[in-house]
Write a protein that holds these residues in place. Structure first.
Motif, PDB file in Angstrom:
ATOM      1  N   ILE A  43       0.839  -1.255  -0.217  1.00  0.00           N
ATOM      2  CA  ILE A  43       0.067   0.008   0.155  1.00  0.00           C
ATOM      3  C   ILE A  43       0.972   1.447  -0.026  1.00  0.00           C
ATOM      4  O   ILE A  43       1.790   1.336   0.829  1.00  0.00           O
ATOM      5  N   THR A  44       0.662   2.101  -0.963  1.00  0.00           N
ATOM      6  CA  THR A  44       1.674   3.279  -1.208  1.00  0.00           C
ATOM      7  C   THR A  44       1.216   4.194  -0.335  1.00  0.00           C
ATOM      8  O   THR A  44       0.147   4.101   0.392  1.00  0.00           O
ATOM      9  N   ARG A  45       2.110   5.466  -0.045  1.00  0.00           N
ATOM     10  CA  ARG A  45       1.625   6.555   0.712  1.00  0.00           C
ATOM     11  C   ARG A  45       0.477   7.189   0.180  1.00  0.00           C
ATOM     12  O   ARG A  45      -0.334   7.855   0.923  1.00  0.00           O
ATOM     13  N   GLY A  46       0.286   7.043  -1.019  1.00  0.00           N
ATOM     14  CA  GLY A  46      -1.068   7.726  -1.685  1.00  0.00           C
ATOM     15  C   GLY A  46      -2.355   6.852  -1.724  1.00  0.00           C
ATOM     16  O   GLY A  46      -3.283   7.214  -2.206  1.00  0.00           O
ATOM     17  N   GLY A  47      -2.040   5.704  -1.020  1.00  0.00           N
ATOM     18  CA  GLY A  47      -3.244   4.734  -0.852  1.00  0.00           C
ATOM     19  C   GLY A  47      -3.434   4.131  -1.991  1.00  0.00           C
ATOM     20  O   GLY A  47      -4.680   3.341  -2.014  1.00  0.00           O
ATOM     21  N   LYS A  48      -2.336   3.693  -2.779  1.00  0.00           N
ATOM     22  CA  LYS A  48      -2.744   2.985  -4.126  1.00  0.00           C
ATOM     23  C   LYS A  48      -1.790   1.708  -3.718  1.00  0.00           C
ATOM     24  O   LYS A  48      -1.217   1.325  -2.939  1.00  0.00           O
ATOM     25  N   LEU A  49      -2.528   0.487  -4.386  1.00  0.00           N
ATOM     26  CA  LEU A  49      -2.085  -1.020  -4.260  1.00  0.00           C
ATOM     27  C   LEU A  49      -1.052  -1.158  -5.656  1.00  0.00           C
ATOM     28  O   LEU A  49      -1.198  -0.807  -6.616  1.00  0.00           O
TER      29      LEU A  49
END
Length: 55
Positions: free
Chosen positions: A45-51
């Motif tokens: 899970i990225t800092r931007g909320g993407k997978l």
């Protein structure tokens, strides 16, 4: 003579597919390991909320 567009591909039946919460898979963290046919994949899970899923 008019060209007709090709038919749209069938849409997946999302109602019948299992739903998994990403934070549940990562147990509240940022990373989970997923195994398939002897291969291990990493779900992040990225800092931007993407997978991101990588091998």
């Amino acid at each position: 003579m008019q060209d007709t567009p090709p038919p749209a591909p069938p849409q997946p039946d999302l109602a019948s597919a299992p739903l998994h919460e990403a934070l549940s898979l990562t147990q509240g963290g940022q990373v989970a390991h997923i195994a398939l046919d002897g291969q291990v994949y990493v779900l992040r899970i990225t800092r931007g909320g993407k997978l991101i899923l990588t091998k």
